[in-house]
Design an enzyme around this catalytic site. Sequence first.
Site, PDB file in Angstrom:
ATOM      1  N   MET A  36      34.460  36.197  40.007  1.00  0.00           N
ATOM      2  CA  MET A  36      33.879  34.858  39.817  1.00  0.00           C
ATOM      3  C   MET A  36      34.979  33.794  39.880  1.00  0.00           C
ATOM      4  SD  MET A  36      30.660  35.260  37.319  1.00  0.00           S
ATOM      5  CE  MET A  36      31.510  35.330  35.754  1.00  0.00           C
ATOM      6  N   HIS A  43      42.606  40.202  37.973  1.00  0.00           N
ATOM      7  CA  HIS A  43      41.931  40.203  39.280  1.00  0.00           C
ATOM      8  C   HIS A  43      42.902  40.637  40.381  1.00  0.00           C
ATOM      9  CE1 HIS A  43      39.551  36.854  37.203  1.00  0.00           C
ATOM     10  NE2 HIS A  43      38.598  37.720  37.517  1.00  0.00           N
ATOM     11  N   GLY A 153      37.014  46.194  37.465  1.00  0.00           N
ATOM     12  CA  GLY A 153      37.899  46.397  36.322  1.00  0.00           C
ATOM     13  C   GLY A 153      37.229  47.152  35.185  1.00  0.00           C
ATOM     14  N   MET A 190      43.347  40.115  29.734  1.00  0.00           N
ATOM     15  CA  MET A 190      43.221  38.892  30.531  1.00  0.00           C
ATOM     16  C   MET A 190      41.760  38.626  30.851  1.00  0.00           C
ATOM     17  SD  MET A 190      46.379  38.831  33.111  1.00  0.00           S
ATOM     18  CE  MET A 190      48.044  38.895  32.465  1.00  0.00           C
ATOM     19  N   SER A 192      39.181  35.131  32.433  1.00  0.00           N
ATOM     20  CA  SER A 192      39.080  33.718  32.810  1.00  0.00           C
ATOM     21  C   SER A 192      38.643  32.899  31.601  1.00  0.00           C
ATOM     22  CB  SER A 192      38.068  33.544  33.945  1.00  0.00           C
ATOM     23  OG  SER A 192      38.407  34.383  35.022  1.00  0.00           O
TER      24      SER A 192
END
Length: 297
Positions: A36, A43, A153, A190, A192
């Site tokens: 996204m 990522h 992931g 991690m 976003s």
Amino acid sequence: MSTTKPIRIIADIAEVRAECDRVRAAGKCVGLVPTMGALHEGHLGLVDRASEVSDFVVVSIFVNPSQFGPGEDLDRYPRDLEGDATKLAGRKANLVFTPTPETMYPPGFSTNVTVNDLTDGLCGASRPTHFRGVATVVTKLFNIVGPCRAVFGRKDYQQLQVIMRMARDLDMPVEVIGAPTHREADGLAMSSRNAYLSASERERALSLSRGLTAAHRLFEAGERNVGNLRRAVDEPVTMSTDKIDYITAANPDTLECLSDSATAAERLLIALATRLGSTRLIDNTVLGEDDPPQPLS
Ligand code: AMP
């Protein structure tokens, strides 16, 4: 002067399909990394993995409206296509696919993909339409890109299981690969959504990885009581965060929840979702399989 070549960005479905057709016609394997956007090293690790197992890597960037429920963060979800393109230009990605919601969901769109059972618990319990949105958009991306391999992931462990099951059940000609969770140096997974955290929330968020590490420590020492392992996570996370969605011990293959009185097998999933202020964070680990978030010593 930088010599990095800008990455090709295509929004049009037919154009991406034609490009991937050409790669396959040359006998090569297309790899896909669905995202996204607001890309971070987690990522980019998936992109690295995809480049190891395929010849041509497509990264999709699409904030998929259908996987957000009412009142969730669809509108404020971070978007940074320029920054993402710069990051991807430094990795072995070949093409970025950036469809719009209108092209993915044209008027009259009325087909969905539902994976049963695996989506009942964990995040599915509080986000009842989320995995239907994920399974549907990933099916569309698979149909558009035609990857031989797709990398997801383990950070979104339930999502990975749902996609693997969907690909298996529907005979999709794609190998779904899970990549380990990428963490900050202090253990925070991690995401976003970490960008939403204030400094003090960021500090309190460390309780997630610390709790999961504590569970690994107990497991390594021979503890097999599910309640004791689950509580090693539950106690620090409950103390440091604002609202627990779930902290669950489950079978890592079926995602069936295990009661505190159960005995752990060789592998045990501990997964959690919690809120810090208005930010919902998730994390997980599979005891007996994953590396602990932080060193055990
Ligand atoms: P998202 O952009 O959050 O939808 O994630 C896109 C893909 O990146 C999914 O397969 C996620 O599981 C994966 N991902 C997100 N964060 C991480 C992380 N910290 N480590 C590894 N994979 C991740």
